[in-house]
Structures are given as C-alpha cells and as structure tokens.
Write a protein that holds these residues in place. Sequence first.
Motif, short mmCIF file in Angstrom:
data_model
loop_
_atom_site.label_atom_id
_atom_site.label_comp_id
_atom_site.label_asym_id
_atom_site.label_seq_id
_atom_site.Cartn_x
_atom_site.Cartn_y
_atom_site.Cartn_z
N VAL A 238 0.76 -1.26 -0.17
CA VAL A 238 0.05 -0.08 0.23
C VAL A 238 0.93 1.22 -0.04
O VAL A 238 1.92 1.52 0.42
N CYS B 149 2.43 4.46 1.36
CA CYS B 149 2.48 4.81 2.88
C CYS B 149 3.55 5.70 2.91
O CYS B 149 4.06 6.39 2.02
N GLN C 128 -5.02 3.22 3.18
CA GLN C 128 -4.65 2.14 3.28
C GLN C 128 -5.79 1.18 3.92
O GLN C 128 -5.82 -0.01 3.39
N TYR D 77 0.12 -8.12 2.85
CA TYR D 77 -0.11 -6.64 3.18
C TYR D 77 1.37 -6.29 3.50
O TYR D 77 1.93 -6.78 4.43
N THR E 5 4.23 -2.71 3.81
CA THR E 5 4.77 -1.52 3.77
C THR E 5 6.19 -1.14 3.79
O THR E 5 6.90 -2.21 4.22
N GLU F 56 0.51 2.39 10.50
CA GLU F 56 0.21 2.20 9.37
C GLU F 56 0.30 0.53 9.02
O GLU F 56 0.25 0.07 8.14
#
Length: 443
Positions: A329, A331, A359, A378, A380, A387
């Motif tokens: 995602v 970030c 997000q 997921y 980042t 986050e």
Amino acid sequence: MNSARKTAVKILKEVFDKSAYSNIVLGRELNNSQLNDKDKALVTEIVYGTLKYRYTIDNILSYYIKSGLEKLETYILNILRISVYQIAYLDKIPEFAVVNEAVELAKNKSPKGAKLVNGVLRSYLRTKGSVDYYNKNNKLEELSFKYSFPMWMVKLFVESYGNEQAEKILDGLNLVPSVTVRVNNLKTDYEEAWQRLEESGYDIEEGKICPEAIQIKKGKNIEDNPLFKDGLITVQDESAMMIAPSMDLEENMVILDLCSAPGGKACHAAEIMNNTGRVLAFDIHESKLPLIKENAERLGINNIRCGVLDAAIYSQAYNDKADRVLIDVPCSGLGIIRKKPEIKWTKDKQSIKNLVKVQREIMLNAAKYVKKGGKLIYSTCTLSKEENEENIKWFIKKCPEFTIEPLYYGKIDNIIYHKEGYITILPDKNMDGFFVAKMIKHR
C-alpha cells in the motif's frame, strides 16, 4: 569544483522548495551536465548528505543566524547548508576551500549574501568545538541532532520501539544503501550470475536472507551491465525481495498485485511461478504501467497483464477470483529514508493519518478479491505502527473471515517477529525498513 556545488544548490532548491524527488532531479541534472565523473560523485555526495543531515545543519546555522533561516534567500541558505555539510561530515575537503568556494558561489547572486556566507562559516569554524547546538539534557533533542531527524519522527520511533531500538533505526536509516540484485531464475541460476558478476569486476557478497539476492559492494553502474540489460538480474532491495516468497506461491495461480508499479514484486512472483498462471499487475497511475511492462519484458516474463485500477474502489470483475492478493500500500516511506532522505522533511503526523484512511480502504476492498482458501499479503516500507500493526489488528476485527498466518525467515538480527505472526524488518546496511503480514481467508 564550483560548478559541482552550483549544481548541488540547484538540485536542493527543487527538492526543498518544490518537493521534487531527489533521485529524479539528481539524475536529470547530472545527465544534462558537462561535469566529469569525479564532480558528479561530489554532487551526489553533497546533495544526499545535505538532505540527510538538514535538521542538524539547520540547527547549527540557526545558532549563528539569529534573525532566522526563513528570512534568508533560498540560494544563500542552500550554499550555507552544503558548506556546513562538507565541514561537519566530509574530511577530504579542506575547510578553507569549502569557505572560499561558498563565497565565490554566493558572489554570483549578491555581494551582501557573499559577506553573510563568509561571516557565518568563519564563525562556525572558530566555535564549532565549543558550542552546544541543542539541550544536552533532553534525550529527544540529542537523538534528533545526532542523527538529524525531525523531533516528531524521533518521538514516534522512541514511543514505538524504545530508546535502544529507536537509536538503531535512526542509525540504520542514515546508512548508505548498497545495491542489491535479484537473480532471475527464468534465465540463469545463482552460480552463473555470481561468476559473471565477479568476471565483470564487481565486489559482491551473498544476500542476508533471500536466496536470490546478491549484494554489490563495489563496481560500475549495474544497470549498464549486460546481465541487467539481458534480464538475468534485476535491482531490488532485499526487504522487498521477501514479499513474493511470503505469498506461498504455486504454479498456475491467479495473483492480483493492486499497487504494483514499478513491478518488482509482481515480476518476482511470476518468476517463482515459472511463467505459469496469471499475474494481474495494477496501478492507479497509467503513466507508471510502462515501468511494469518494461521490467517484465526485460526479464522474459509473459504471464503478467497490466491495467489501471484504483485499489480502493471495488471492481466486480475480480470478486473471489484471486489465489493471492498483494497490497503493497501507499505509505509514509519511513523505512526507506536511507534511499530517499527528503522523506524526513516531506512527511508529518497528519500525512500519516491521511494515509491510514486510504490504506484501510484498500484492505477492505482487496479482501473481496481473495477466494476462499486464498491469501492476502499486506506490506509497507514504513516503520509507523499506525500504518502497520494497528491496521492489521483493525482489519482482522473488521474481516473475521481472515486470520493471520505467521511468517518466519530464520533468526535474523534485524527482523522483529511479532507474537501475532506479522514481521517488521528494521533498516540496516543491506535492507530497508519493511512490514509484512500474511492472512488467509477461511470463508
């Protein structure tokens, strides 16, 4: 030399005043310049060093310029910044030469500015060993000054990881990153790639964790090497290399990569699946899709299909369709500051809160594309718990049909294995800061 410093000042103006990306502006200016290789190296050193240590440099300058830095003309301020950087952090350039070059550079704009530059730098040279530029009784101020990070970011790391771990993170984010390449097993094997790199004069060592990784310690620009041009290797940080192996890939799977550009993880997934199945690589920006296509073509990958898609907006076409969905995602990027030091100055606490909203929208939407028994990954490149961990905890509550599957890569000194099953990779000389979570859909 002066033209090198003039180029550095020009680049910093764009980065500081227009929020331009340092690597893009630097590449453009150096390609368009008549500078020799030595001067190009100096420009690169000065630009990245000044960006990296701007907080500390500005603290020093504020001591000598009582009226405030904001009142200075940008051109003069950036001359002072690069000069303090050279004096404080580079030992190969004589201090008197730094001052003389700075004064000459300032004269081009204004005699008054040149006088100011001369006075400030000479005052700094006279007193730098005997002045306190921060409150030595305040630990946050000490860490901010020592590692040159804004106070809010230091506080975030300390509150999240504790003093000792936070200091390791700050130190790691200031290290100069080595270039890492990933061997493309579709076109070669590790031994052949290793041998050919050595024959080309590269000083190399094995990666820290990923079996396809080779660290390049010294050598010419790897992207000019035939191994890169012919797709036998590709440049990728070793933290990012861990994403595709974390997906438990099998041949003939359908993979969705929803935030794909420039496509490094999608290409790695395609390689692991031996060019079988389908990898659907999407990005919200159509202008970025050629990057994915170029990478795939160079690497000999033919099972990737690219398209424009907003990862936060539902598309019926992909409902329950994917064996694996990857959401790397958007970030804050706090884990890749060693490569993009301007992140220290372009992010703030509010921008993180805005990102969390996006997000979470992406997470909820991506969950709909995962088929029963499929997995959602997921990731980042940030170290912000808001986050990372907090998003995963929120998602599991929202989507109880998913559970976390633990990740484990062996005992590695810069990996935190959380009891919940997800991992945080801390930055060091080989790896960016990263976060990865894998979740399986049960119904």
